[in-house]
Design a protein around this motif. Structure first.
Motif, PDB file in Angstrom:
ATOM      1  N   THR A  96       0.854  -1.186   0.000  1.00 58.46           N
ATOM      2  CA  THR A  96       0.000   0.000   0.000  1.00 58.46           C
ATOM      3  C   THR A  96       0.891   1.237   0.000  1.00 58.46           C
ATOM      4  O   THR A  96       1.387   1.643   1.057  1.00 58.46           O
ATOM      5  CB  THR A  96      -0.926   0.025   1.228  1.00 58.46           C
ATOM      6  OG1 THR A  96      -1.687  -1.188   1.275  1.00 58.46           O
ATOM      7  CG2 THR A  96      -1.885   1.213   1.153  1.00 58.46           C
ATOM      8  N   PRO A  97       1.149   1.838  -1.176  1.00 61.18           N
ATOM      9  CA  PRO A  97       1.979   3.045  -1.230  1.00 61.18           C
ATOM     10  C   PRO A  97       1.309   4.220  -0.524  1.00 61.18           C
ATOM     11  O   PRO A  97       0.110   4.177  -0.231  1.00 61.18           O
ATOM     12  CB  PRO A  97       2.120   3.308  -2.741  1.00 61.18           C
ATOM     13  CG  PRO A  97       1.758   2.019  -3.404  1.00 61.18           C
ATOM     14  CD  PRO A  97       0.725   1.397  -2.516  1.00 61.18           C
ATOM     15  N   TYR A  98       2.112   5.265  -0.293  1.00 64.80           N
ATOM     16  CA  TYR A  98       1.566   6.468   0.346  1.00 64.80           C
ATOM     17  C   TYR A  98       0.389   7.011  -0.456  1.00 64.80           C
ATOM     18  O   TYR A  98       0.405   7.038  -1.686  1.00 64.80           O
ATOM     19  CB  TYR A  98       2.634   7.565   0.447  1.00 64.80           C
ATOM     20  CG  TYR A  98       2.055   8.904   0.859  1.00 64.80           C
ATOM     21  CD1 TYR A  98       1.686   9.128   2.180  1.00 64.80           C
ATOM     22  CD2 TYR A  98       1.821   9.920  -0.075  1.00 64.80           C
ATOM     23  CE1 TYR A  98       1.116  10.336   2.566  1.00 64.80           C
ATOM     24  CE2 TYR A  98       1.259  11.136   0.312  1.00 64.80           C
ATOM     25  CZ  TYR A  98       0.906  11.334   1.640  1.00 64.80           C
ATOM     26  OH  TYR A  98       0.342  12.531   2.014  1.00 64.80           O
ATOM     27  N   ALA A  99      -0.624   7.440   0.267  1.00 67.50           N
ATOM     28  CA  ALA A  99      -1.776   8.112  -0.343  1.00 67.50           C
ATOM     29  C   ALA A  99      -2.189   9.268   0.545  1.00 67.50           C
ATOM     30  O   ALA A  99      -2.077   9.198   1.777  1.00 67.50           O
ATOM     31  CB  ALA A  99      -2.935   7.138  -0.516  1.00 67.50           C
ATOM     32  N   HIS A 100      -2.642  10.348  -0.068  1.00 64.23           N
ATOM     33  CA  HIS A 100      -3.140  11.488   0.694  1.00 64.23           C
ATOM     34  C   HIS A 100      -4.378  11.057   1.470  1.00 64.23           C
ATOM     35  O   HIS A 100      -5.295  10.443   0.907  1.00 64.23           O
ATOM     36  CB  HIS A 100      -3.502  12.639  -0.243  1.00 64.23           C
ATOM     37  CG  HIS A 100      -2.313  13.240  -0.929  1.00 64.23           C
ATOM     38  ND1 HIS A 100      -1.624  12.583  -1.930  1.00 64.23           N
ATOM     39  CD2 HIS A 100      -1.690  14.427  -0.750  1.00 64.23           C
ATOM     40  CE1 HIS A 100      -0.628  13.359  -2.350  1.00 64.23           C
ATOM     41  NE2 HIS A 100      -0.641  14.474  -1.644  1.00 64.23           N
TER      42      HIS A 100
END
Length: 263
Positions: A96-100
């Motif tokens: 799960t990559p960074y997300a705002h």
């Protein structure tokens, strides 16, 4: 630099695809995942989606994943991945990559549902990112508090990747309600946010000096002891100063869950 890294990531992928069976596919698709924010097909800012992938190669700079049995791959910059995972070949991972995210931890691009007229369900699909909004316990009457909020929600850092409000959301500011002095007569109106990072476990206070039109930013620990102060900050520097005072860098690290160990 980003384009150079992307080119080197593609070279890394091609060098390590020899043992991957693509069946009848003559072409492959791939995505390079880094801290740079992607742009969707209609030119709007977006975030990387979580994915399940099998590691096909890893070195000090990149990790390459195959997505299922398709001729589709993701190559991630190691700077976006936790260092504790070995990334062994044939290991299957959920990444799960960074997300705002909003102050409550919800992704900004997450679809929303609400009950409309006559009981119908209205579902809103987000096709591009909007800036995170600061959740205030009450609607402020003070012009100056509204001005501080507007600036926090719009000034950016990280080459435009995050607003000052996003930095605060990523730093755990949703842990407690935002506090503020709602008084138009006050010479020094202020707002205070909870901070929960490895760098600071306490509070960040933003005070506007109306006479000088500058901001004063200070941090305190949970015992009320001053950790750091920065005076005469102009609004264009708000995001950078806030980030320097509270950011531990962990926001950029993807969440990784092992689904299947390598044999």
């Amino acid at each position: 630099m980003y384009q150079q890294n992307k080119t080197e990531a593609l070279d890394f992928l091609r060098q390590n695809m020899n043992h991957v069976k693509l069946g009848n596919s003559r072409h492959f698709t791939w995505v390079y995942i880094s801290t740079n924010q992607p742009i969707n097909t209609i030119g709007l800012r977006t975030d990387y989606k979580p994915f399940e992938g099998t590691v096909i190669a890893a070195d000090a700079r990149f990790v390459a994943f195959r997505l299922g049995r398709k001729a589709a791959f993701n190559v991630m910059d190691r700077g976006c991945l936790p260092s504790v995972t070995p990334y062994a070949v044939d290991e299957k991972l959920l990444v799960t990559p960074y997300a705002h995210k909003d102050f409550d931890g919800r992704r900004l691009d997450e679809p929303t549902e609400e009950i409309g007229e006559h009981g119908c369900i209205v579902r809103t699909i987000i096709i591009g990112l909007t800036n995170v909004k600061i959740p205030l316990p009450t609607v402020p009457e003070s012009f100056f508090i509204k001005e501080i909020v507007e600036r926090l929600e719009n000034v950016t850092t990280d080459q435009g990747l995050r607003t000052a409000a996003q930095v605060l959301a990523d730093a755990g500011a949703g842990a407690e309600p935002v506090q503020f002095l709602d008084d138009d007569e006050a010479a020094r109106p202020w707002m205070q946010f909870a901070i929960r990072t490895d760098k600071l476990h306490g509070y960040l206070k933003i005070t506007l000096d109306r006479a000088l039109d500058y901001y004063e930013i200070s941090t305190t620990n949970t015992d009320g002891e001053t950790v750091e102060e920065c005076k005469e900050v102009d609004f264009t520097s708000l995001a950078e100063v806030i980030q320097e005072m509270v950011d531990d860098g962990n926001w950029r690290i993807a969440e990784v869950k092992v689904l299947k160990r390598a044999a």
